[in-house]
Design a protein around this motif. Structure first.
Motif, PDB file in Angstrom:
ATOM      1  N   MET A   1       0.839  -1.201   0.000  1.00 53.12           N
ATOM      2  CA  MET A   1       0.000   0.000   0.000  1.00 53.12           C
ATOM      3  C   MET A   1       0.877   1.256   0.000  1.00 53.12           C
ATOM      4  N   ASP A   2       0.357   2.294  -0.569  1.00 54.03           N
ATOM      5  CA  ASP A   2       1.109   3.529  -0.675  1.00 54.03           C
ATOM      6  C   ASP A   2       0.928   4.364   0.591  1.00 54.03           C
ATOM      7  N   ASN A   3       1.921   4.330   1.418  1.00 53.65           N
ATOM      8  CA  ASN A   3       1.827   5.079   2.665  1.00 53.65           C
ATOM      9  C   ASN A   3       2.629   6.361   2.593  1.00 53.65           C
ATOM     10  N   ILE A   4       2.083   7.414   3.130  1.00 50.37           N
ATOM     11  CA  ILE A   4       2.812   8.675   3.148  1.00 50.37           C
ATOM     12  C   ILE A   4       3.870   8.643   4.246  1.00 50.37           C
ATOM     13  N   ILE A   5       3.519   8.038   5.357  1.00 55.04           N
ATOM     14  CA  ILE A   5       4.494   7.964   6.456  1.00 55.04           C
ATOM     15  C   ILE A   5       4.306   6.642   7.186  1.00 55.04           C
ATOM     16  N   GLU A   6       5.423   6.057   7.589  1.00 58.26           N
ATOM     17  CA  GLU A   6       5.358   4.823   8.372  1.00 58.26           C
ATOM     18  C   GLU A   6       6.127   5.046   9.663  1.00 58.26           C
ATOM     19  N   VAL A   7       5.447   4.862  10.763  1.00 61.23           N
ATOM     20  CA  VAL A   7       6.080   5.071  12.066  1.00 61.23           C
ATOM     21  C   VAL A   7       6.286   3.712  12.701  1.00 61.23           C
ATOM     22  N   ASN A   8       7.530   3.434  13.088  1.00 61.75           N
ATOM     23  CA  ASN A   8       7.816   2.137  13.683  1.00 61.75           C
ATOM     24  C   ASN A   8       8.343   2.279  15.103  1.00 61.75           C
ATOM     25  N   SER A   9       7.692   1.574  15.978  1.00 63.77           N
ATOM     26  CA  SER A   9       8.038   1.523  17.412  1.00 63.77           C
ATOM     27  C   SER A   9       8.618   2.837  17.933  1.00 63.77           C
ATOM     28  N   LEU A  10       7.830   3.870  17.811  1.00 67.20           N
ATOM     29  CA  LEU A  10       8.221   5.185  18.307  1.00 67.20           C
ATOM     30  C   LEU A  10       8.163   5.214  19.832  1.00 67.20           C
ATOM     31  N   VAL A  11       9.262   5.676  20.430  1.00 69.86           N
ATOM     32  CA  VAL A  11       9.322   5.761  21.886  1.00 69.86           C
ATOM     33  C   VAL A  11       9.745   7.166  22.284  1.00 69.86           C
ATOM     34  N   LYS A  12       9.058   7.725  23.240  1.00 67.36           N
ATOM     35  CA  LYS A  12       9.498   9.003  23.798  1.00 67.36           C
ATOM     36  C   LYS A  12       9.372   8.942  25.312  1.00 67.36           C
ATOM     37  N   HIS A  13      10.513   8.931  25.958  1.00 64.56           N
ATOM     38  CA  HIS A  13      10.521   8.942  27.420  1.00 64.56           C
ATOM     39  C   HIS A  13      11.054  10.282  27.888  1.00 64.56           C
ATOM     40  N   GLY A  33       6.450   2.893  22.405  1.00 61.51           N
ATOM     41  CA  GLY A  33       6.460   1.887  21.352  1.00 61.51           C
ATOM     42  C   GLY A  33       5.180   1.894  20.540  1.00 61.51           C
ATOM     43  N   VAL A  34       5.049   2.856  19.645  1.00 63.22           N
ATOM     44  CA  VAL A  34       3.839   2.962  18.831  1.00 63.22           C
ATOM     45  C   VAL A  34       4.227   2.844  17.364  1.00 63.22           C
ATOM     46  N   SER A  35       3.480   2.014  16.635  1.00 62.66           N
ATOM     47  CA  SER A  35       3.717   1.854  15.204  1.00 62.66           C
ATOM     48  C   SER A  35       2.411   2.031  14.460  1.00 62.66           C
ATOM     49  N   PHE A  36       2.465   2.810  13.418  1.00 64.87           N
ATOM     50  CA  PHE A  36       1.295   2.941  12.548  1.00 64.87           C
ATOM     51  C   PHE A  36       1.755   3.526  11.230  1.00 64.87           C
ATOM     52  N   SER A  37       0.890   3.509  10.253  1.00 65.56           N
ATOM     53  CA  SER A  37       1.228   4.149   8.991  1.00 65.56           C
ATOM     54  C   SER A  37       0.003   4.874   8.466  1.00 65.56           C
ATOM     55  N   ILE A  38       0.243   5.915   7.715  1.00 65.05           N
ATOM     56  CA  ILE A  38      -0.865   6.706   7.190  1.00 65.05           C
ATOM     57  C   ILE A  38      -0.877   6.577   5.666  1.00 65.05           C
ATOM     58  N   PRO A  39      -1.942   6.031   5.107  1.00 62.99           N
ATOM     59  CA  PRO A  39      -2.026   5.905   3.654  1.00 62.99           C
ATOM     60  C   PRO A  39      -2.130   7.284   3.000  1.00 62.99           C
ATOM     61  N   ARG A  40      -1.575   7.388   1.801  1.00 61.28           N
ATOM     62  CA  ARG A  40      -1.602   8.667   1.090  1.00 61.28           C
ATOM     63  C   ARG A  40      -3.037   9.124   0.838  1.00 61.28           C
ATOM     64  N   GLY A  41      -3.284  10.370   1.108  1.00 55.18           N
ATOM     65  CA  GLY A  41      -4.600  10.945   0.839  1.00 55.18           C
ATOM     66  C   GLY A  41      -5.673  10.532   1.833  1.00 55.18           C
ATOM     67  N   LYS A  42      -5.267   9.852   2.903  1.00 56.91           N
ATOM     68  CA  LYS A  42      -6.258   9.413   3.891  1.00 56.91           C
ATOM     69  C   LYS A  42      -6.013  10.126   5.225  1.00 56.91           C
ATOM     70  N   GLU A  71      11.544   4.884  14.405  1.00 55.14           N
ATOM     71  CA  GLU A  71      11.788   5.514  13.112  1.00 55.14           C
ATOM     72  C   GLU A  71      10.483   5.971  12.479  1.00 55.14           C
ATOM     73  N   ALA A  72      10.599   6.967  11.642  1.00 57.40           N
ATOM     74  CA  ALA A  72       9.447   7.474  10.914  1.00 57.40           C
ATOM     75  C   ALA A  72       9.874   7.680   9.471  1.00 57.40           C
ATOM     76  N   ILE A  73       9.364   6.823   8.593  1.00 59.15           N
ATOM     77  CA  ILE A  73       9.810   6.853   7.208  1.00 59.15           C
ATOM     78  C   ILE A  73       8.870   7.724   6.387  1.00 59.15           C
ATOM     79  N   LEU A  74       9.416   8.793   5.844  1.00 59.58           N
ATOM     80  CA  LEU A  74       8.652   9.679   4.971  1.00 59.58           C
ATOM     81  C   LEU A  74       9.367   9.673   3.624  1.00 59.58           C
ATOM     82  N   ASN A  75       8.680   9.266   2.595  1.00 63.11           N
ATOM     83  CA  ASN A  75       9.281   9.177   1.253  1.00 63.11           C
ATOM     84  C   ASN A  75      10.602   8.405   1.271  1.00 63.11           C
TER      85      ASN A  75
END
Lengths: 324, 377, 332
Positions: A1-13, A33-42, A71-75
């Motif tokens: 799927m075409d995701n605009i951003i993919e966030v993998n196991s984000l941690v902020k302490h 530890g949060v992971s999600f991705s946002i589809p393009r245009g959604k 990590e947060a993958i954008l493009n």
């Protein structure tokens, strides 16, 4: 799927410091530890109560606060690994709309300057086109052209929020992080802003990360929804799935807590006991077990995994692990 | 030249404003100073003895430097005994000012009750709250009419323990009670609002409690003297959804237990639908529609009410595009003589440019102020 | 239907366009000039400045010009009249009463009080202006750095600020003064050294204030938005941070202008500041040390005292007025 951003196991302490020497005595596990991705245009809707870490997620994605890990993958690039220079170059791609329209506009700048400042900074358009470009953006956001020279103090909350949207939009972003963009507004103005956000999404194929505590608004605007509790996603599914068939007890309770504007509907409400525990000292096992109406023995010891139970419906709860 | 006259005009206007303000402040101060007001001045009769409060053409104005703000401009509605009335409206519509007028807690000298009556039904007599002396009002305030504010954090004093703060009004209004009795009453109250470990909590300070707990304490405080009317100004707005559900549940529960009327002020239609028996919809200082909760939610008449309902997305309900009321909440100074909603109304008709529409009765309880429903005469 | 909607919109447009737009600056000016006390303060300051800086051009006398009197003829003689003062029966015209020639009489040394008031006010105003300028220059820069960078930099700077806070001011100045005497600094130059030293001693308060202000502005959402939009650091500082911190700096500077007049007077009174024969408001008031003068010659010490009072009061009125104008919420 075409995701605009993919966030993998984000941690902020956030470290808790004490004493003269600022020794770190513990951590507030704001995002754990949060992971999600946002589809393009959604639109990805992030729901949760105060202190659950939803605002922190929005801010770390913009690196307004530095994440602890993840990590947060954008493009194809990891935002979190970028240098300051690289980061500045991609800044226009991700923009933010804040909750408080009164604090998010510099009181000493006219509207045109507020919107156009970063446009010039990043040379989005040529000098010749600049003025027309600003006016067009303003028009798109329902702002009259003669507002250009006015100052923020003359505007009401709704109009200010439109200015904020115009400022974000002027950079031609592909992802907009909207942190409670309507909760400070009056009901009749909320609808205007929500509609504006939707129209702009259609027109410009924007993606939104829509952070809110207001479930009915999230249901209306989102395509995918994640529910957060104490720094973790407890459930994530498409809007239809989540609102029709909530699985996690917390999501169920949240949904049933929303007052329905219909005097005939007397809801059978699940009312949660107690308060949200402090994120500095979250409960052992499943973080929700202290308030969960369906708590079992295992919940107090083992943290449930975040698993897909079909239809892209992900839940972190022991209730469903057993049956599988 | 034209500019000059404009300037002069403006100056004259400013002068005028200053003059009226000074006059009003003087009048207000004189009234405030009066100590002994003869009973005949404030004793009235209720229109209906089943009502606890009757607002009759209440006008509360703020005399500011920029001009007179008619925050409440001729509001009339009744609060029946033992019922809950929901007052709905957006920011600046005058809903909070209405409640402050009832409590006589307006910020002086700018804010004043400029006209109208607030009839209050005491046990054996009816009095006009706008006329009685401050001393008399003090006896009623907190004792017979109490208030719950929006921010639980700011309505508790941070340097006193919960126990101290709760016992203060009880001691004040019941000087005959012993210390032990007061303490028991405090614990009883805390249990009433669903705080399990009441004995422990009375020694805590407000900052040690969570938002929901604080709001419970605030509610307990409002209940402390068994009031006959509780005014709740946005009691759940500052709380999280799940905590809001707890508090609403508590309020509903209490409603049956304490036999008091509740005036619930909120912008959240969902809360009103759940809690209220009667609903009053306010817009720019006036009541645009009022009726029983069913009438308002099933058969709203005023375009503003309809717009408000449609502009909130409802859970589990498919809607295409959200309806939105165009325009902005109006500026409260120098309101036009025509319907205040005219410029935002989609059903606007020719007549709307004329006088402000009168309140028209649709049924016995349902009233609406809109030209659309004016019967042709 | 559609027509009505359109006319409604047009009406709204017309209404909005007809409204006068005020920039934040205009709003502040409007609020400031509505404050009667602030205008009074401004009036006093303007009057004092004119008096002190333009006045000397119209005065026929010099700052330390002594006057003699020929007791035989009753004629007054200036010290520059080398012929006149040699005549017999000529003595210093001390403590002369108020007259046409000497509007406020002469002081214990026979100098014209009115003229000295001009020069004294001038030096006092100059003193407080220079000191304020120096303290702002240092304080704003250092406070700004501490506030903007935060962390360790902030920590170190704030500790230095605390050290400066601990310096006991008056004893320190007495020590400095005796050092200056020891090193043979000319009395008329002393005041300039004092200005610089005072400026260096007082930046700490400004720095602390500016740092606090910058810290709070830095956390505002609009700074976040600027960061998120990738605005250059320099632009963020000069276009967002500083314009929003300036009101509080201006208010503080105005108040300090008043307080440094007082400080100067204190120092001169103690003999640390400007030395005779030069005039400053402080050493003019110093005359009150002699009880004869205190009791019998009000015209010598009361005018400079009143002038100090008025200047300080005026600066405080202006400061208050500015603060209320910048932030109406802070009022009351």
């Amino acid at each position: 799927m075409d995701n605009i951003i993919e966030v993998n196991s984000l941690v902020k302490h956030y470290p808790i410091k004490a004493g003269v020497f600022q020794k770190v005595v513990g951590h507030v596990k704001s995002v754990d530890g949060v992971s999600f991705s946002i589809p393009r245009g959604k639109t990805f809707g992030l729901v949760g109560e105060s202190g659950c870490g939803k605002t922190t997620i929005g801010r770390t994605l913009l690196r307004l606060t530095e994440p602890t890990s993840g990590e947060a993958i954008l493009n194809g690039q990891d935002i979190f690994k970028m240098s300051k220079k690289e980061l500045r170059a991609i800044r226009p791609k991700v923009q933010m709309i804040f909750q408080d329209p009164y604090a998010s506009l510099d009181p000493r700048m006219p509207v045109g300057e507020i919107i156009g400042e970063a446009v010039r900074e990043h040379k989005i358009v040529s000098k010749a086109e600049y003025r027309d470009y600003i006016l067009k953006i303003m028009d798109d956001c329902g702002l009259r052209p003669y507002y250009v020279d006015r100052y923020p103090h003359e505007f009401s909350g709704g109009q200010r929020q439109r200015i904020c949207i115009a400022r974000a939009l002027a950079l031609n972003p592909s992802l907009i992080i909207a942190d409670e963009p309507v909760s400070a507004l009056d009901v009749s103005i909320q609808a205007q802003v929500i509609n504006l956000l939707r129209d702009l999404q259609e027109k410009r194929n924007l993606s939104y990360l829509f952070i809110s505590h207001d479930l009915s608004v999230v249901e209306y605007i989102s395509d995918v929804v994640g529910v957060m509790y104490l720094g973790n996603l407890v459930e994530m599914a498409s809007k239809e799935e989540l609102f029709k068939r909530p699985m996690h007890p917390y999501s169920k309770a949240l949904l049933s807590a929303v007052p329905i504007p219909n005097p005939d509907v007397k809801m059978n409400r699940t009312i949660l006991k107690g308060d949200i525990p402090s994120p500095a000292n979250p409960p052992e096992g499943c973080k929700f077990h202290t308030r969960c109406p369906e708590c079992m023995e295992i919940c107090k010891k083992k943290r449930p995994e975040f698993k897909d139970y079909g239809n892209n419906h992900q839940v972190a709860c022991h209730l469903y692990e057993k049956t599988k | 030249m034209a500019e000059l006259t404009e300037k002069q005009e403006k100056k004259a206007k400013m002068k005028e404003i200053k003059k009226t303000n000074a006059l009003m402040y003087k009048k207000f101060n004189q009234e405030k100073k009066r100590k002994n007001i003869p009973e005949s001045e404030y004793i009235t009769t209720m229109r209906d003895t089943d009502n606890i409060i009757e607002l009759d053409n209440l006008k509360t104005y703020f005399y500011t430097d920029a001009g007179t703000v008619k925050a409440v401009d001729g509001v009339s509605f009744d609060i029946p005994k033992g019922k809950t009335i929901g007052v709905v409206g957006e920011s600046g519509c005058g809903k909070s000012v209405t409640s402050l007028s009832i409590m006589r807690l307006l910020q002086g000298p700018q804010g004043q009750i400029a006209g109208g009556k607030i009839r209050y039904n005491q046990d054996n007599r009816a009095i006009d709250l706008t006329k009685i002396s401050n001393k008399e009002m003090q006896k009623i305030r907190g004792n017979e009419i109490s208030m719950i504010f929006q921010e639980p954090m700011t309505s508790l004093n941070p340097i006193f323990t919960i126990g101290d703060q709760l016992s203060e009004p009880i001691e004040l209004h019941n000087p005959e009670m012993s210390k032990e009795q007061v303490k028991n009453r405090v614990i009883e109250l805390l249990k009433l609002v669903g705080i399990a470990r009441a004995e422990g909590i009375i020694h805590n300070y407000p900052h040690e409690l969570s938002g929901g707990m604080k709001q419970r304490v605030v509610i307990a405080m409002a209940l402390s003297c068994s009031p006959r009317l509780i005014i709740a100004d946005e009691p759940t707005t500052a709380l999280d959804v799940t905590i809001q559900a707890q508090i609403l549940d508590l309020l509903r529960d209490l409603k049956d237990k304490i036999n008091a009327s509740i005036m619930l002020i909120t912008h959240d239609l969902g809360v009103v639908a759940e809690m209220a028996d009667y609903v009053v919809v306010m817009y720019a200082g006036r009541v645009v529609e009022q009726g029983t909760v069913k009438e308002i939610f099933h058969d709203p008449k005023h375009p503003y009410t309809i717009g408000l309902m449609k502009s909130r997305p409802v859970l589990n309900e498919e809607i295409g595009r959200l309806y939105s009321i165009p325009g902005n909440v109006p500026n409260p100074i120098g309101m036009p003589s025509h319907c205040f909603f005219k410029n935002r109304c989609e059903k606007c008709i020719e007549k709307c440019a004329g006088d402000y529409p009168e309140l028209i009765s649709v049924t016995d309880t349902h009233k609406v102020s809109c030209h659309l429903y004016q019967k042709e005469t | 239907m559609a027509d009505i909607k359109k006319t409604n919109e047009q009406e709204q447009d017309k209404f909005e366009q007809s409204q006068v737009i005020l920039t934040p600056g205009q709003l502040i000016a409007k609020r400031f000039f509505r404050n009667k006390l602030a205008i009074l303060g401004l009036g006093i300051i303007i009057a004092v400045v004119l008096f002190c800086f333009i006045g000397p051009f119209f005065s026929p006398y010099g700052e330390y010009e002594l006057f003699y009197i020929n007791e035989k003829t009753g004629q007054e003689v200036s010290m520059y009249d080398s012929e006149g003062i040699k005549e017999e029966g000529v003595g210093v015209n001390v403590k002369a009463p108020i007259s046409k020639d000497h509007w406020l009489g002469t002081d214990a040394d026979g100098r014209d009080v009115f003229t000295r008031l001009m020069y004294g006010g001038r030096i006092s105003l100059e003193f407080s202006l220079v000191v304020t300028f120096i303290e702002l220059l240092i304080g704003v820069t250092i406070g700004g750095i501490a506030g903007y960078y935060g962390g360790k930099v902030d920590m170190i700077i704030m500790r230095i600020v605390e050290i400066f806070y601990c310096i006991p001011f008056v004893p320190f100045m007495l020590v400095v003064s005796s050092f200056m005497v020891a090193f043979g600094v000319l009395p008329q130059d002393k005041i300039y050294y004092l200005m610089i030293i005072m400026g260096f001693l007082n930046w700490a308060g400004v720095a602390r204030m500016v740092r606090g202000q910058i810290l709070s502005i830095r956390e505002m959402d609009y700074m976040m938005a600027a960061e998120a939009a990738g605005i250059r650091t320099s632009r963020k500082i000069f276009k967002h941070l500083i314009p929003n911190a300036i009101p509080i700096i201006i208010v503080m500077a105005t108040m300090d202008l008043g307080s440094f007049i007082l400080t100067e007077s204190t120092l001169s009174f103690l003999g640390v500041g400007l030395a005779f024969p030069y005039a400053s408001l402080g050493n003019m008031v110093n005359a009150v040390n002699k009880s004869v003068i205190m009791r019998n010659y009000l015209n010598i010490w009361l005018p400079p005292g009143l002038m100090i009072l008025f200047i300080v009061m005026a600066f405080n009125f202006i400061g208050d007025g500015l603060r209320d104008a910048f932030d109406p919420k802070m009022k009351r």
